[in-house]
Design a protein around this motif. Structure first.
Motif, short mmCIF file in Angstrom:
data_model
loop_
_atom_site.label_atom_id
_atom_site.label_comp_id
_atom_site.label_asym_id
_atom_site.label_seq_id
_atom_site.Cartn_x
_atom_site.Cartn_y
_atom_site.Cartn_z
N ASN A 190 70.74 -76.59 -10.48
CA ASN A 190 69.59 -77.43 -10.14
C ASN A 190 69.64 -78.71 -10.99
N GLY A 191 69.67 -79.86 -10.31
CA GLY A 191 69.81 -81.13 -11.02
C GLY A 191 68.71 -81.39 -12.03
N LYS A 192 67.47 -81.06 -11.69
CA LYS A 192 66.35 -81.31 -12.60
C LYS A 192 66.49 -80.44 -13.85
N ALA A 193 66.85 -79.16 -13.67
CA ALA A 193 66.98 -78.26 -14.81
C ALA A 193 68.07 -78.74 -15.77
N VAL A 194 69.20 -79.15 -15.21
CA VAL A 194 70.32 -79.62 -16.04
C VAL A 194 69.94 -80.90 -16.77
N SER A 195 69.26 -81.82 -16.09
CA SER A 195 68.87 -83.08 -16.73
C SER A 195 67.82 -82.86 -17.82
N MET A 196 67.04 -81.80 -17.68
CA MET A 196 66.04 -81.45 -18.71
C MET A 196 66.68 -80.76 -19.91
N GLY A 197 67.93 -80.37 -19.77
CA GLY A 197 68.57 -79.59 -20.83
C GLY A 197 68.12 -78.15 -20.81
N GLU A 198 67.70 -77.66 -19.62
CA GLU A 198 67.21 -76.29 -19.45
C GLU A 198 68.01 -75.57 -18.36
N PRO A 199 69.31 -75.38 -18.55
CA PRO A 199 70.13 -74.78 -17.49
C PRO A 199 70.04 -73.26 -17.40
N ASP A 200 69.45 -72.62 -18.41
CA ASP A 200 69.34 -71.16 -18.37
C ASP A 200 68.19 -70.75 -17.47
N GLY A 201 68.50 -70.07 -16.38
CA GLY A 201 67.43 -69.64 -15.49
C GLY A 201 67.96 -68.99 -14.23
N LEU A 202 67.09 -68.20 -13.62
CA LEU A 202 67.45 -67.44 -12.43
C LEU A 202 66.24 -67.35 -11.51
N CYS A 203 66.46 -67.52 -10.21
CA CYS A 203 65.43 -67.29 -9.20
C CYS A 203 65.90 -66.17 -8.29
N LYS A 204 65.03 -65.21 -8.03
CA LYS A 204 65.37 -64.09 -7.17
C LYS A 204 64.25 -63.89 -6.16
N LEU A 205 64.60 -63.89 -4.89
CA LEU A 205 63.63 -63.63 -3.82
C LEU A 205 63.99 -62.33 -3.12
N ILE A 206 62.94 -61.60 -2.73
CA ILE A 206 63.12 -60.32 -2.03
C ILE A 206 62.39 -60.42 -0.69
N ALA A 207 63.09 -60.05 0.39
CA ALA A 207 62.50 -60.09 1.72
C ALA A 207 62.62 -58.72 2.38
N ASP A 208 61.65 -58.40 3.25
CA ASP A 208 61.72 -57.12 3.95
C ASP A 208 62.64 -57.24 5.17
N GLU A 209 62.71 -56.20 5.97
CA GLU A 209 63.66 -56.18 7.10
C GLU A 209 63.31 -57.21 8.17
N ALA A 260 62.85 -72.68 -17.08
CA ALA A 260 61.83 -73.69 -17.35
C ALA A 260 60.75 -73.68 -16.27
N HIS A 261 59.50 -73.66 -16.71
CA HIS A 261 58.33 -73.73 -15.82
C HIS A 261 58.29 -72.61 -14.78
N ALA A 262 58.84 -71.45 -15.12
CA ALA A 262 58.83 -70.31 -14.20
C ALA A 262 57.40 -69.92 -13.82
#
Length: 449
Positions: free
Chosen positions: A375-394, A406-408
């Motif tokens: 994510n360009g914004k995260a890298v430019s902020m110096g905050e590259p550590d992060g993960l997004c996980k989405l779960i969907a049903d069938e 950052a800002h989770a």
């Protein structure tokens, strides 16, 4: 004095419900034995966020060289940090007390005890009656039976918020939300931090992918973790303390100047007269149905005291649901979709089902991830550590969102809004997000499906 509803407890659940009820035309008598705002404002959410902000500033100054800004090393003034925290709390408390000067609200700054299903007695001996009762007394710090837990230097989160120095060595018993926030704060302020957690993972209620990665990042910051560690005793050792615990079938010790007991919260049910009225409750809290009604007609319980979800915003919306129920109005509030956050550095946030819960319930699901480092914004902020996980049903409907980075805490709110409207992954893919923003991690995650 008679009113439409008596509310015992003026935390977020109690005072916001009082204001909502008054807006609907109901007369309210609101009791609070401490200060308005409850645990959240006085010794929880708001004070800790003040500390979090100070810690963030300390980290920013310490890391400023990487951004091309040369400064001297920061000096931590704990007395000023605490004073600022108190100023913020006082300001917000005054604001609440001003709002409660409503012609339909009678605010009684005293303890109240139930006499029967429609009346209470105040600490000064006055009797008040109402058609309905609402218990919103919150919770207290849960102290496990550890030998030495009453020693000087062994504190709860409430006491740590008034500490006048930064402990050189801080040992934290419990790696849940409270323990982790203080670990992150005091590590930034200069403490050597050791965490002892009985469970297999930190943040036991969070998705495992999030808790494992957060632990890894916090470990890189120098916080030492011992999971599946059972604390046996705390002993004085000169001016310091020795914490004895078992880990990997062996006894170990850690030396600390301050020990924080952060093993959760217990519903505040003592002295309310629950037994006299016949209200069903257990150590987990007052039993309520889906309308937050107890087994005694016209008596409801919201927030931490019912043990359903110990979050300030959960209490507030439970209170709204109660008032809507009393007035016979339809409520679209879904108490199964409640976002939560941990204000560590980086933050973690979640809403809905975890992958583990889906497996336990036999729910067919698909889970995908995206990384902050893309994510360009995260890298430019110096905050590259992060993960997004989405779960969907069938059917592709979003049923869970889990973020650390950052800002989770802010990002997970978008997932919560989408879930409340039954949004599918396919629909999220087509929603234009501004660039460059951190929220693009959500859309990138959707595109992985």
């Amino acid at each position: 004095m008679n009113s439409d509803i008596i509310i015992i407890g003026a935390g977020p659940g109690g005072y916001e419900t009082a204001l909502y009820a008054a807006k609907k035309g109901l007369s309210v008598t609101l009791f609070e034995e401490r200060r308005a705002g409850g645990t959240c404002l006085q010794e929880g959410c708001i004070p800790t966020k003040c500390f979090c902000r100070s810690a963030e500033v300390a980290d920013t100054v310490a890391d400023s060289q990487t951004m091309g800004i040369i400064t001297s090393a920061p000096t931590v003034d704990m007395a000023r940090i605490v004073a600022r925290k108190n100023e913020v709390v006082d300001q917000l408390t005054a604001g609440i007390e001003f709002l409660l000067k409503n012609k339909l609200i009678t605010y009684v700054p005293e303890r109240a005890e139930l006499l029967d299903a429609h009346s209470v007695k105040s600490a000064s001996g006055e009797t008040y009656t109402a058609r309905h009762m609402l218990i919103a007394t919150g919770s207290t710090a849960k102290i496990p039976p550890i030998e030495g837990s009453g020693l000087p230097g062994v504190v709860t989160s409430t006491q740590l918020l008034d500490i006048d120095h930064v402990p050189a060595r801080l040992c934290i018993v419990g790696a849940g939300v409270i323990g982790l926030e203080f670990a992150s704060i005091f590590r930034s302020l200069g403490s050597a931090v050791t965490m002892l957690e009985f469970a297999k993972e930190i943040l036991p209620n969070f998705d495992t992918d999030i808790s494992k990665r957060l632990k890894q990042v916090l470990g890189k910051r120098g916080i030492e973790f011992f999971n599946q560690a059972g604390v046996k005793s705390i002993e004085p050792n000169g001016p310091a303390l020795t914490v004895r615990y078992t880990w990997k079938n062996q006894e170990h010790t850690v030396e600390a100047d301050t020990v924080l007991i952060a093993t959760g919260r217990a519903p505040r049910v003592e002295g309310l007269g629950l037994d006299r009225v016949g209200i069903h409750y257990s150590p987990k809290g007052i039993e309520t149905d889906d309308n937050l009604q107890t087994n005694v007609p016209d008596i409801y319980a919201i927030g931490d005291v019912n043990g359903r979800c110990m979050l300030a915003h959960a209490a507030s919306f439970q209170g709204r649901k109660v008032i809507d129920h009393l007035l016979g109005e339809k409520s679209n509030i879904d108490l199964h979709i409640i976002p939560s956050a941990v204000f560590t550095r980086p933050e973690a946030g979640m809403v809905g089902l975890t992958e583990e819960e889906c497996k336990q319930r036999g729910i067919a699901f698909t889970a995908k991830k995206s990384l902050f480092r893309a994510n360009g914004k995260a890298v430019s902020m110096g905050e590259p550590d992060g993960l997004c996980k989405l779960i969907a049903d069938e059917n592709g409907r979003i049923i869970g969102g889990h973020i650390f980075g950052a800002h989770a805490a802010d990002l997970v709110q978008e997932v919560s809004a989408l879930m409340n409207r039954g949004t599918t992954i396919a629909q999220l893919k087509e929603m234009i997000h501004a660039h460059p923003t951190l929220s693009e991690v959500l859309q990138e995650c959707a595109r992985e499906f």
